[in-house]
Every structure is written in C-alpha cells, then in structure tokens.
Scaffold this motif. Sequence first.
Motif, PDB file in Angstrom:
ATOM      1  N   LYS A 107      -5.385  -3.084  -1.011  1.00 14.00           N
ATOM      2  CA  LYS A 107      -4.520  -3.834  -0.076  1.00 14.00           C
ATOM      3  C   LYS A 107      -3.421  -4.559  -0.850  1.00 14.00           C
ATOM      4  O   LYS A 107      -2.282  -4.640  -0.392  1.00 14.00           O
ATOM      5  N   GLU A 110      -0.778  -2.134  -1.581  1.00 10.31           N
ATOM      6  CA  GLU A 110      -0.031  -1.845  -0.361  1.00 10.31           C
ATOM      7  C   GLU A 110       0.979  -2.967  -0.062  1.00 10.31           C
ATOM      8  O   GLU A 110       2.120  -2.703   0.327  1.00 10.31           O
ATOM      9  N   LYS A 113       3.848  -2.674  -2.556  1.00  8.26           N
ATOM     10  CA  LYS A 113       4.711  -1.545  -2.179  1.00  8.26           C
ATOM     11  C   LYS A 113       5.623  -1.934  -1.018  1.00  8.26           C
ATOM     12  O   LYS A 113       6.817  -1.636  -1.028  1.00  8.26           O
ATOM     13  N   THR A 114       5.075  -2.623  -0.025  1.00  8.00           N
ATOM     14  CA  THR A 114       5.870  -3.057   1.131  1.00  8.00           C
ATOM     15  C   THR A 114       6.996  -3.987   0.693  1.00  8.00           C
ATOM     16  O   THR A 114       8.126  -3.857   1.148  1.00  8.00           O
TER      17      THR A 114
END
Length: 165
Positions: A107, A110, A113-114
């Motif tokens: 997570k 993630e 990356k966002t």
Amino acid sequence: MGQQNSFDIVSQVDRAEITNAIHQTMKEVGQRFDFKGSAARVALEEKELLLSAEDDTKLRNMNDILQQKLVRRGVPLKALSYGNAEPAAGGTVRQRVQIQQGIPQEKAKEIVKTIKDSKAKVQVSIQGDTVRVSGKDRDTLQQVIGALKAKDFGIDMQFTNYRTN
C-alpha cells in the motif's frame, strides 16, 4: 536555503477505543434477549480481535453491535480486515479480525506511485510503516493530501507530523 515542509501518512488505530468498544459490546450482548445464556464473546489479542459465538447468526449480530460501537468511538472500519468464520471447539463458531496498524509495504508503494504520478514537486519516502512527503511549497503538500483523500486505497490513513524546517 529554502524552507522545507513535510508531513507523514500513517495508519493507526487507538487501542483504548477498541477496548472500550469491546466492553460496550459485551455489556450489550449480556443484556440482549437474543443472547440470553449465550457464550458469545469478543477478545482483544495482540493485533487482532477474536469473536466467538454458538452459531453464525449470533456471530453476525455480535459483529454488527461491535461495528456500531467502534464507529461511535471513532474507530474506522477500514482498519479491520475480517477472516472467515470457522468452526471451533464445543460447537461454537469463531472469527478472527485483523487490526491494521501501520501502512503495509504494498500500500505504501501504491501511495508513492500515486503521488509521483500527480507530478507534484515533492519528495516521497517510505519509512517503515509510514510514508513521509516533503516539499518546499505548503500548497503543494495540501494538494497531495487532497489527491490522496480522493483516492481509496482500502486502508484508513491519517496525515500527521506536519512541520516546517
């Protein structure tokens, strides 16, 4: 040298509030007619809750009561991940509920990356079970927080430790 602003993204649950919610749940289970003489109970272990009852219906009802109490005490239900109900000793049924503390590695990746995909001029680093975001402009950091709140990562996130160096 320019000013550096930063904040941390964390995922933490107040154990005291969970304990209080469990006590309230057990009190209500003890008073309800449909649980008369029942051995239904909720126990807090290291990083999980253990729910046990005579059958699936009582387990489900007790879980509903617990969720109501948790929400009322400000504990986000996203921080809980439910296992399957499984048969236990004495003809009872039990269910394990994991309590999430800290952001899991996948997570965190993630989230990073966002933030990188948003092209914001910030630096992002994973520090154990937290993610630190730092940048020169406070407005940019606010935009990053807004973008993260808009996207659902399936975990409960808090934005803490906002500071200016």
